[in-house]
Design a protein around this motif. Structure first.
Motif, PDB file in Angstrom:
ATOM      1  N   SER A 284       3.482  -1.966  13.176  1.00 15.23           N
ATOM      2  CA  SER A 284       3.283  -2.427  11.808  1.00 15.23           C
ATOM      3  C   SER A 284       2.655  -1.328  10.966  1.00 15.23           C
ATOM      4  O   SER A 284       1.754  -0.622  11.432  1.00 15.23           O
ATOM      5  CB  SER A 284       2.380  -3.666  11.805  1.00 15.23           C
ATOM      6  OG  SER A 284       2.089  -4.084  10.486  1.00 15.23           O
ATOM      7  N   VAL A 285       3.126  -1.186   9.741  1.00  9.60           N
ATOM      8  CA  VAL A 285       2.553  -0.218   8.814  1.00  9.60           C
ATOM      9  C   VAL A 285       2.046  -0.963   7.585  1.00  9.60           C
ATOM     10  O   VAL A 285       2.717  -1.834   7.041  1.00  9.60           O
ATOM     11  CB  VAL A 285       3.576   0.870   8.405  1.00  9.60           C
ATOM     12  CG1 VAL A 285       4.823   0.258   7.789  1.00  9.60           C
ATOM     13  CG2 VAL A 285       2.934   1.870   7.431  1.00  9.60           C
ATOM     14  N   ARG A 286       0.825  -0.634   7.202  1.00 15.29           N
ATOM     15  CA  ARG A 286       0.239  -1.179   5.976  1.00 15.29           C
ATOM     16  C   ARG A 286       0.130  -0.053   4.964  1.00 15.29           C
ATOM     17  O   ARG A 286      -0.131   1.102   5.328  1.00 15.29           O
ATOM     18  CB  ARG A 286      -1.150  -1.766   6.258  1.00 15.29           C
ATOM     19  CG  ARG A 286      -1.748  -2.498   5.057  1.00 15.29           C
ATOM     20  CD  ARG A 286      -3.075  -3.143   5.405  1.00 15.29           C
ATOM     21  NE  ARG A 286      -4.135  -2.158   5.537  1.00 15.29           N
ATOM     22  CZ  ARG A 286      -5.417  -2.383   5.235  1.00 15.29           C
ATOM     23  NH1 ARG A 286      -5.792  -3.582   4.807  1.00 15.29           N
ATOM     24  NH2 ARG A 286      -6.334  -1.460   5.390  1.00 15.29           N
ATOM     25  N   TYR A 287       0.318  -0.374   3.682  1.00 24.08           N
ATOM     26  CA  TYR A 287       0.320   0.661   2.644  1.00 24.08           C
ATOM     27  C   TYR A 287      -0.085   0.047   1.306  1.00 24.08           C
ATOM     28  O   TYR A 287       0.022  -1.167   1.100  1.00 24.08           O
ATOM     29  CB  TYR A 287       1.725   1.282   2.517  1.00 24.08           C
ATOM     30  CG  TYR A 287       2.823   0.253   2.375  1.00 24.08           C
ATOM     31  CD1 TYR A 287       3.179  -0.256   1.129  1.00 24.08           C
ATOM     32  CD2 TYR A 287       3.474  -0.241   3.497  1.00 24.08           C
ATOM     33  CE1 TYR A 287       4.161  -1.229   1.013  1.00 24.08           C
ATOM     34  CE2 TYR A 287       4.457  -1.212   3.395  1.00 24.08           C
ATOM     35  CZ  TYR A 287       4.797  -1.698   2.144  1.00 24.08           C
ATOM     36  OH  TYR A 287       5.756  -2.674   2.036  1.00 24.08           O
ATOM     37  N   SER A 288      -0.563   0.869   0.406  1.00 27.10           N
ATOM     38  CA  SER A 288      -0.912   0.436  -0.940  1.00 27.10           C
ATOM     39  C   SER A 288       0.362   0.241  -1.753  1.00 27.10           C
ATOM     40  O   SER A 288       1.159   1.167  -1.883  1.00 27.10           O
ATOM     41  CB  SER A 288      -1.812   1.473  -1.618  1.00 27.10           C
ATOM     42  OG  SER A 288      -3.039   1.601  -0.927  1.00 27.10           O
ATOM     43  N   ALA A 289       0.535  -0.958  -2.309  1.00 28.95           N
ATOM     44  CA  ALA A 289       1.779  -1.278  -3.006  1.00 28.95           C
ATOM     45  C   ALA A 289       1.604  -1.543  -4.492  1.00 28.95           C
ATOM     46  O   ALA A 289       2.533  -1.331  -5.272  1.00 28.95           O
ATOM     47  CB  ALA A 289       2.443  -2.496  -2.352  1.00 28.95           C
ATOM     48  N   CYS A 290       0.424  -2.026  -4.890  1.00 30.91           N
ATOM     49  CA  CYS A 290       0.219  -2.421  -6.289  1.00 30.91           C
ATOM     50  C   CYS A 290      -1.069  -1.787  -6.811  1.00 30.91           C
ATOM     51  O   CYS A 290      -2.158  -2.152  -6.365  1.00 30.91           O
ATOM     52  CB  CYS A 290       0.134  -3.936  -6.409  1.00 30.91           C
ATOM     53  SG  CYS A 290       1.546  -4.803  -5.701  1.00 30.91           S
ATOM     54  N   PRO A 291      -0.981  -0.861  -7.741  1.00 35.63           N
ATOM     55  CA  PRO A 291      -2.180  -0.155  -8.208  1.00 35.63           C
ATOM     56  C   PRO A 291      -2.984  -0.961  -9.219  1.00 35.63           C
ATOM     57  O   PRO A 291      -2.427  -1.682 -10.045  1.00 35.63           O
ATOM     58  CB  PRO A 291      -1.607   1.106  -8.851  1.00 35.63           C
ATOM     59  CG  PRO A 291      -0.251   0.686  -9.343  1.00 35.63           C
ATOM     60  CD  PRO A 291       0.248  -0.329  -8.351  1.00 35.63           C
ATOM     61  N   MET A 292      -4.313  -0.816  -9.134  1.00 39.06           N
ATOM     62  CA  MET A 292      -5.221  -1.410 -10.114  1.00 39.06           C
ATOM     63  C   MET A 292      -5.973  -0.287 -10.825  1.00 39.06           C
ATOM     64  O   MET A 292      -6.262   0.752 -10.247  1.00 39.06           O
ATOM     65  CB  MET A 292      -6.202  -2.358  -9.445  1.00 39.06           C
ATOM     66  CG  MET A 292      -5.553  -3.573  -8.808  1.00 39.06           C
ATOM     67  SD  MET A 292      -6.750  -4.829  -8.262  1.00 39.06           S
ATOM     68  CE  MET A 292      -7.618  -3.955  -6.966  1.00 39.06           C
TER      69      MET A 292
END
Length: 331
Positions: A284-292
């Protein structure tokens, strides 16, 4: 802000569900799958190119020769983890049954600025507990609240009881040092006790396509004042480099409120909402998808600076960061 979370989740799920090419369960196939997942869904390419020259295609060209179908699973995991570390993002992780690939230099390369033994001195043994909050009144009638994580839910009743108990204090310290994040809704619920009117605190975006520049328009994020007990006096929020993710968002929001002072060290960052995907071999890979962003539309992915910078001295008999906050609130 609640409706915004549903909108954000829908946008991020849309980005995460975009089909990728079928790739074989081999070392080269898993490499290709991982590189393309990040290429199509990661949200900080432009920002990190500006900050330190990240070129994702160059990363591919550099790492692809290190992969062949005769390598072991351990060797492949190491190469893929090293490649992901080029993103310099604590929200990017590779998970398998044998290891957890991570980038933690956002906190490991800096002073810790927190001592558990000193925290115990200030809390004593008769402090109160309201879910994820530990709190008491210090000797100078300053309220002290330790919030070490937003992973534990903190309900409205917890906040009512804690703030009612501290209501007669002359000021309030909220210590979020080494809070690595958790539930953004919990952070919002706490921050809502310190805002007196609907307040713009930032913006968010979501991916609309597979290109590096495919994003929605900036959507404003507002803090709504709680209808329950609210705090109207001075507040100091204590930070260090291990303040990350939802805790970083909390620090960003609080920094924009009147009467709030951030004291301590630069926060760690982590302003991308993370999503996950899978490789052909099941990793599984987790990643930043939505910037704030903050209210000035500035990135906070690499954290924010405190209003008053204070370091914890070596061997000090007291917590210099707490003491600095006490002096500010007494004044």
């Amino acid at each position: 802000m609640k409706h915004l979370y549903y909108w954000l989740l829908a946008g991020c799920l849309l980005a995460a569900c975009v089909d990728t090419d079928e790739r074989a369960d081999s070392a080269t196939g898993n490499f290709e799958a991982l590189w393309h997942i990040i290429d199509e869904h990661y949200c900080f390419f432009d920002y990190k190119q500006q900050q330190y020259g990240l070129d994702w295609q160059e990363v591919y060209d550099r790492y692809r020769p290190r992969v062949d179908n005769n390598m072991s699973a351990d060797q492949l995991f190491e190469v893929l983890s090293d490649m992901l570390a080029e993103l310099r993002d604590g929200h990017v992780n590779l998970s398998s049954s044998m290891d957890y690939g991570r980038y933690w230099k956002w906190q490991e390369n800096y002073p810790y600025n927190l001592s558990d033994s000193l925290i115990r001195q200030y809390l004593g043994t008769d402090y109160k507990i309201a879910s994820g909050l530990r709190y008491r009144v210090l000797s100078d009638n300053i309220g002290y609240v330790r919030c070490a994580s937003f992973e534990t839910p903190i309900g409205e009743g917890n906040l009512d009881e804690a703030l009612s108990y501290l209501l007669l204090c002359r000021g309030l310290i909220i210590d979020i040092r080494s809070n690595g994040g958790g539930d953004l809704t919990t952070a919002e619920r706490l921050a809502g006790r310190f805002v007196q009117e609907k307040t713009l605190v930032g913006y968010i975006q979501h991916k609309t396509g597979s290109g590096h520049h495919d994003f929605s328009e900036l959507e404003p994020m507002y803090l709504e004042p709680s209808s329950n007990v609210r705090w109207h006096k001075g507040v100091c929020v204590l930070t260090n480099r291990s303040v990350y993710s939802a805790a970083n968002a909390f620090a960003v929001w609080m920094s924009q409120l009147p009467g709030v002072t951030l004291v301590g060290d630069h926060t760690g960052g982590g302003s991308g909402m993370p999503m996950s995907n899978s490789l052909p071999n099941g990793w599984s890979v987790r990643y930043s998808a939505c910037p704030m962003y903050d209210a000035n539309r500035q990135q906070t992915e690499f954290g924010i600076a405190p209003d008053v910078r204070v370091a914890l001295g070596d061997g000090t008999p007291q917590d210099d960061i707490i003491e600095a906050a006490r002096q500010l609130l007494v004044k």
